[in-house]
Design an enzyme around this catalytic site. Structure first.
Site, mmCIF file in Angstrom:
data_model
loop_
_atom_site.group_PDB
_atom_site.id
_atom_site.type_symbol
_atom_site.label_atom_id
_atom_site.label_comp_id
_atom_site.label_asym_id
_atom_site.label_seq_id
_atom_site.Cartn_x
_atom_site.Cartn_y
_atom_site.Cartn_z
ATOM 1 N N ASP A 26 3.957 27.130 67.813
ATOM 2 C CA ASP A 26 4.135 26.999 69.433
ATOM 3 C C ASP A 26 3.366 28.069 70.118
ATOM 4 O OD1 ASP A 26 4.765 25.633 71.639
ATOM 5 O OD2 ASP A 26 6.798 26.082 71.522
ATOM 6 N N ASN A 74 3.597 14.777 71.186
ATOM 7 C CA ASN A 74 2.198 15.351 71.811
ATOM 8 C C ASN A 74 1.298 14.373 72.387
ATOM 9 O OD1 ASN A 74 2.266 18.181 69.308
ATOM 10 N ND2 ASN A 74 3.109 18.109 71.365
#
Ligand code: FPP
Length: 255
Positions: A26, A74
């Site tokens: 991330d 996503n």
């Protein structure tokens, strides 16, 4: 999953290396925007970090490495970013294939494939087939992956589809339990990654954005892992236990 005892150079290598390492990569976007650059540049830099991590983990003796590259959530991102990521995955697979084979690294992709672009599906098939004989480390990349969907699928089939607690729920393969889960980017959550497999995983949350993750920081996380007392619900075990009020002075505890 048992850990590997690593006996080679003691210079930067911890005594105990986690057998299965999972990483939530991330902070690519923040890495880029904090430098006034477009988000895709963060993903490109992230791909360099992926390469370093794979090499580093294989060298240390990690036997299973699972990377979260694209969550099923996503898809909510702009179409251009999603398309860029899929192109990056495909080109990375193609460029790294020879190196994976050379270093004995088997590559598998976990997650749905039916929504991925055809060139990526084909690159995955080639890479999986050509690295299938790799024995040194099993690298899994999670693409269009949702742990909750995996569990829903298993439950929809019925209780018999639920695997034993120490195996995984990807639907297409059995993963060993995660020993160490690392998340970069400063958030302290698992999101939707390997929720079943992370039972009893040790967790490490790093504030560094993924493209900036240095291998020395990973070494520090491994060194900390090596010090953790993993009891799996048991108490610290003496070799024998006293049973008060019985004629049996001691028993060897069941493991
Ligand atoms: C999360 O950061 C990262 C991703 C969704 C993509 C991960 C992709 C890579 C590391 C590139 C290469 C990968 C492989 C397997 C070759 P983010 O975009 O959510 O960052 P942010 O939270 O700062 O916005």
């Amino acid at each position: 999953m048992p850990t590997n005892r690593f006996r080679k150079s003691a210079r930067t290598v911890p005594a105990v290396v986690p057998g299965h390492v999972a990483i939530i990569m991330d902070g690519n976007g923040r890495w880029a925007t904090s430098r006034g650059r477009p988000r895709w540049m963060g993903h490109v830099r992230g791909a360099h970090t992926v390469k370093e991590i794979v090499t580093h983990c294989a060298r240390l003796g990690v036997s299973q490495l699972t990377l979260y590259a694209f969550s099923s959530d996503n898809w909510k991102r702009p179409r251009e970013e999603v398309g860029f990521l899929f192109d990056l995955f495909a080109s990375h697979l193609e460029r790294q294939l020879a190196s994976l084979i050379k270093h004995g690294i088997r590559l598998s992709i976990i997650g749905r494939r039916d929504r991925l672009p055809q060139p990526l599906v084909e690159a995955i098939a080639v890479a999986e087939q050509r690295t299938a004989g790799g024995k040194r480390m099993h690298l899994r990349v999670a693409v269009d992956y949702s742990s909750r969907v995996s569990m829903q699928k298993a439950l929809a089939v019925g209780p018999a589809a639920m695997p034993a607690p120490d195996t995984a729920l990807t639907g297409e393969t059995i993963l060993p339990p995660v020993d160490l889960l690392v998340r970069t980017g400063g958030e302290r959550r698992l999101s939707d990654f390997l929720l079943w497999e992370c039972a009893y995983a040790e967790l490490a949350f790093l504030d560094v954005n993924f493209p900036d993750l240095a291998m020395s920081e990973l070494d520090a996380v491994f060194a900390d892992f090596a010090k953790r007392d993993r009891r799996y619900g048991a108490v610290p075990a003496p070799e024998t236990i006293e049973i008060p009020g019985t004629n049996t002075p001691s028993l060897t505890p069941a493991r």
